[in-house]
Design a protein around this motif. Structure first.
Motif, short mmCIF file in Angstrom:
data_model
loop_
_atom_site.label_atom_id
_atom_site.label_comp_id
_atom_site.label_asym_id
_atom_site.label_seq_id
_atom_site.Cartn_x
_atom_site.Cartn_y
_atom_site.Cartn_z
N THR A 1 0.82 -1.21 0.03
CA THR A 1 -0.08 0.07 0.06
C THR A 1 0.92 1.16 0.04
O THR A 1 0.59 2.15 -0.75
CB THR A 1 -0.95 0.15 1.09
OG1 THR A 1 -1.87 -1.28 1.17
CG2 THR A 1 -1.96 1.22 0.96
N LEU B 1 2.56 1.84 -3.32
CA LEU B 1 1.76 2.36 -4.42
C LEU B 1 1.08 3.82 -4.11
O LEU B 1 0.49 4.36 -4.97
CB LEU B 1 0.47 1.49 -4.47
CG LEU B 1 0.87 0.08 -5.20
CD1 LEU B 1 -0.18 -1.01 -5.04
CD2 LEU B 1 1.33 0.25 -6.56
N ALA C 1 -0.90 4.35 -2.09
CA ALA C 1 -2.68 4.25 -1.93
C ALA C 1 -3.30 4.74 -0.91
O ALA C 1 -2.33 4.98 0.26
CB ALA C 1 -3.01 2.70 -2.01
N ASP C 2 -4.57 5.39 -0.71
CA ASP C 2 -5.05 5.78 0.29
C ASP C 2 -5.55 4.68 1.24
O ASP C 2 -5.77 4.98 2.44
CB ASP C 2 -6.40 6.52 -0.19
CG ASP C 2 -5.94 7.79 -1.06
OD1 ASP C 2 -5.00 8.62 -0.57
OD2 ASP C 2 -6.61 7.91 -1.91
N GLY D 1 -5.62 0.12 1.76
CA GLY D 1 -5.15 -1.24 1.21
C GLY D 1 -5.72 -2.21 2.36
O GLY D 1 -5.93 -2.07 3.41
N TYR E 1 -7.62 6.07 -3.97
CA TYR E 1 -7.13 5.09 -4.32
C TYR E 1 -6.86 3.96 -3.62
O TYR E 1 -6.38 4.16 -2.52
CB TYR E 1 -5.64 5.69 -4.88
CG TYR E 1 -4.80 4.69 -5.16
CD1 TYR E 1 -5.03 3.47 -5.65
CD2 TYR E 1 -3.26 5.25 -5.56
CE1 TYR E 1 -4.07 2.62 -6.31
CE2 TYR E 1 -2.38 4.36 -6.22
CZ TYR E 1 -2.74 3.08 -6.52
OH TYR E 1 -1.90 2.24 -7.12
N HIS F 1 -6.38 -0.24 -2.74
CA HIS F 1 -5.60 -1.50 -3.24
C HIS F 1 -6.04 -2.69 -2.47
O HIS F 1 -5.88 -2.56 -1.11
CB HIS F 1 -3.99 -1.13 -3.17
CG HIS F 1 -3.21 -2.29 -2.93
ND1 HIS F 1 -3.14 -2.76 -4.25
CD2 HIS F 1 -2.21 -2.82 -2.19
CE1 HIS F 1 -2.17 -3.74 -4.31
NE2 HIS F 1 -1.84 -3.85 -3.20
N ARG G 1 -4.49 9.44 -10.13
CA ARG G 1 -4.26 7.99 -9.49
C ARG G 1 -5.21 7.06 -10.01
O ARG G 1 -6.42 7.26 -10.36
CB ARG G 1 -4.22 8.19 -8.12
CG ARG G 1 -2.75 9.05 -7.62
CD ARG G 1 -2.91 9.05 -6.14
NE ARG G 1 -3.84 9.79 -5.68
CZ ARG G 1 -4.40 9.99 -4.45
NH1 ARG G 1 -3.53 9.26 -3.68
NH2 ARG G 1 -5.28 10.59 -4.09
N SER H 1 -8.05 3.91 -8.87
CA SER H 1 -8.78 3.28 -7.74
C SER H 1 -9.06 1.95 -8.16
O SER H 1 -9.75 1.68 -9.08
CB SER H 1 -9.98 3.98 -7.20
OG SER H 1 -10.69 3.37 -6.30
#
Length: 289
Positions: free
Chosen positions: A114, A117, A119-120, A122, A169, A171, A240, A242
């Motif tokens: 997470t 990447l 990401a927001d 995960g 975003y 993951h 980004r 999702s």
């Protein structure tokens, strides 16, 4: 980049009152949860509880090397925001105090994936119930705190993120086969769950030392090849993606130049009792499957 482990806990439970204090291997269940999560490398370990649980939990947090932060009983999201700000965290691993058999290996891999990447949110999907964690970017959770008006979102912390995939975003890789058993229940929410947990903990503790002598601890990055990024995914306004990821053997979702991500290529050596594959093998042996 600062990563923290935040565990939410409370004393009152309608189905199993004061379950956090029930004995598991001679110690309170909450202590066993904190013990497991301390194996995850992090910059901070925080127990987030309601004000009415603080005095009871303080000694257990101290014994486990956790800081403790109290906040509103029904606003668990608010407690997480306090913890994020108090320790200046960029990401947190969210865990709950009713999951003493959390898969530490999968939690660490999920965190690395997470963060690498950026990401927001995960999590690994299709895991046994009570074995997983959620990885959350602090900025995303603060945004959720500002935007949501739902009591449900505040009680459960993450729904605002994963229910708004166009804004965040996500993951969410499917678990590799060694962990993909969503029908297995490892959480402690009822008396039946607790009795099963007693048997499982006893079996894991009894076999762990003997098996460790002949079965060396395995480095966690050994399962990185369980994940991959899809070749295309929908784009958010900020560019980004999702996405919900699907596994393909032999490919990692981490770029070759950043294996291990911003958290570093850390090869942890875990006792068998905290490794998901061994927990599942023990569960199946006890349950006769």
């Amino acid at each position: 980049m600062k990563l923290g482990v935040i565990v939410q806990a409370r004393l009152d439970s309608s189905r199993l009152p004061q379950k956090a204090l029930l004995p598991l291997g001679g110690e309170p269940l909450l202590l066993r949860v904190l013990e497991a999560l301390r194996f995850i490398p992090a910059d901070a370990y925080i127990l987030a509880c309601p004000e009415d649980s603080y005095d009871t939990f303080k000694a257990l947090a101290d014994r486990s090397g956790f800081a403790i932060i109290a906040g509103p009983k029904e606003d668990v999201l608010g407690r997480f925001i306090r913890a994020l700000r108090a320790f200046h965290l960029d990401y947190c691993i969210r865990a709950t105090a009713d999951n003493p058999f959390v898969f530490v290996d999968s939690a660490w891999l999920s965190a690395q994936e997470t963060v690498a990447l950026e990401a927001d949110y995960g999590t690994i999907t299709s895991m046994p119930y009570g074995s997983g964690v959620e990885i959350i970017r602090a900025e995303a959770l603060i945004r959720a705190d500002h935007e949501t008006r739902s009591a449900f979102d505040r009680e459960h912390v993450c729904p605002y993120l994963y229910n708004n995939p166009d804004r965040f975003y996500l993951h969410r890789p499917l678990a590799p086969h060694i962990w993909r058993e969503p029908q297995v229940r490892l959480t402690v929410d009822t008396r039946e769950d607790y009795e099963r947990a007693l048997r499982l903990y006893e079996a894991l503790a009894a076999n762990n030392d003997e098996l460790e002598d002949s079965n060396p601890r395995q480095p966690l990055q050994s399962h990185h090849d369980a994940f991959r990024l899809p070749p295309q995914s929908p784009q958010l306004q900020d560019g980004r993606a999702s996405i919900t990821h699907q596994p393909r053997s032999g490919e990692s979702c981490l770029p070759p130049q950043s294996q291990g991500g911003q958290l570093g290529n850390c090869s942890l050596q875990l006792p068998l009792c905290y490794q998901g594959e061994w927990i599942l093998k023990t569960w199946h042996r006890l349950e006769g499957f």
